[in-house]
Scaffold this active site. Structure first.
Site: not given
Length: 265
Positions: A50, A52, A197
């Protein structure tokens, strides 16, 4: 019922993430709507990872079940005719009902593309990250080596992460420069929410000289998110590979890789 697997590519900056939301357009929303029209029944998707809002995919894998009997071309060309330009089905294949796109994936691969130049990118805005100060890729390469193997990645885990354990096996972690671009590649048995990230953010701190190379190891041992760097922008992040055991009729014997190739990289 028939189980169908699809390979997807999408530009994440056009959507509010993968997962269906009541308040925004997502990849899952537009794809389920298109598939449901072709199947003439409600279709529910399950994905390998999934992503973002703002995160892209060059090799997302999804599956769904349907009573509809359609040729494979309908799940590719037919669905694509109903999709917005920022998402496309690359391939489709029928599998047994023992396949699951998320739970049976053995590895996932991500690439982060960072534009390292004094001014922000324009032609590739939203498709690459950006950092304006010079970065030392040799220092970052030293620091990133310490991520290989089994580790508790709590220092790089989002506060809202729902994973039962922060421990992951990192098979590959590397950084290299091509002109004004830095390419960060990660391959692991799984990733935590915002993990890539957060890793890139910490590596940028090392690359600009704010912290020594050993800081990455210190962060791993600290297991404390508050001690690490801020979460980096989603713009340059791509889900670009998912691997499965070779018992299903998937492309490349279940090793599905599509590394993003941008015009200037």
């Amino acid at each position: 019922m028939t189980r169908i697997v699809l390979g997807l590519e999408y530009a994440g900056d056009a959507f509010c993430g993968w997962q269906s939301q009541a308040h925004g357009r997502t990849v899952q929303d537009v794809l389920e709507a298109a598939l449901s029209r072709i199947a003439a029944e409600r279709v529910r998707l399950h994905c390998a990872g999934r992503t973002d809002a703002g995160v892209h995919a060059s090799a997302q894998v999804v599956h769904f079940d349907t009573r509809a009997q359609r040729p494979t071309s309908a799940w590719v060309r037919g669905v694509n005719a109903l999709l917005p330009g920022a998402v496309v089905v690359r391939w489709a294949t029928e599998v047994g009902d023992d396949f699951h796109a998320r739970f049976l994936a053995t590895e996932r691969r991500y690439r982060y593309i960072l534009h390292n130049a004094p001014t922000r990118p324009a032609m590739l805005a939203g498709r690459v990250g950006w950092f304006h100060l010079p970065l030392d890729e040799a220092r970052m390469a030293q620091a990133i080596d310490g991520l290989l193997g089994w580790h508790d990645f709590s220092s790089f885990r989002a506060a809202g992460c729902q994973s039962k354990t922060p421990v992951r096996l990192m098979h590959e972690a590397s950084v290299r420069r091509q002109g004004d671009y830095l390419l960060f590649d990660f391959r692991a048995n799984g990733f935590l929410h915002h993990m890539i990230r957060n890793l890139v953010g910490a590596l940028v701190y090392v690359g600009k000289g704010r912290y020594p190379v050993a800081w990455m190891r210190e962060l791993l041992e600290a297991r404390d998110r508050t001690r690490a760097a801020p979460t980096f922008a989603p713009d340059g992040l791509y889900l670009c590979g998912v691997s499965y055991p070779p018992r299903w009729p998937l492309p490349n014997d279940g090793r599905i890789i599509a590394l993003p190739q941008l015009p200037l990289v």
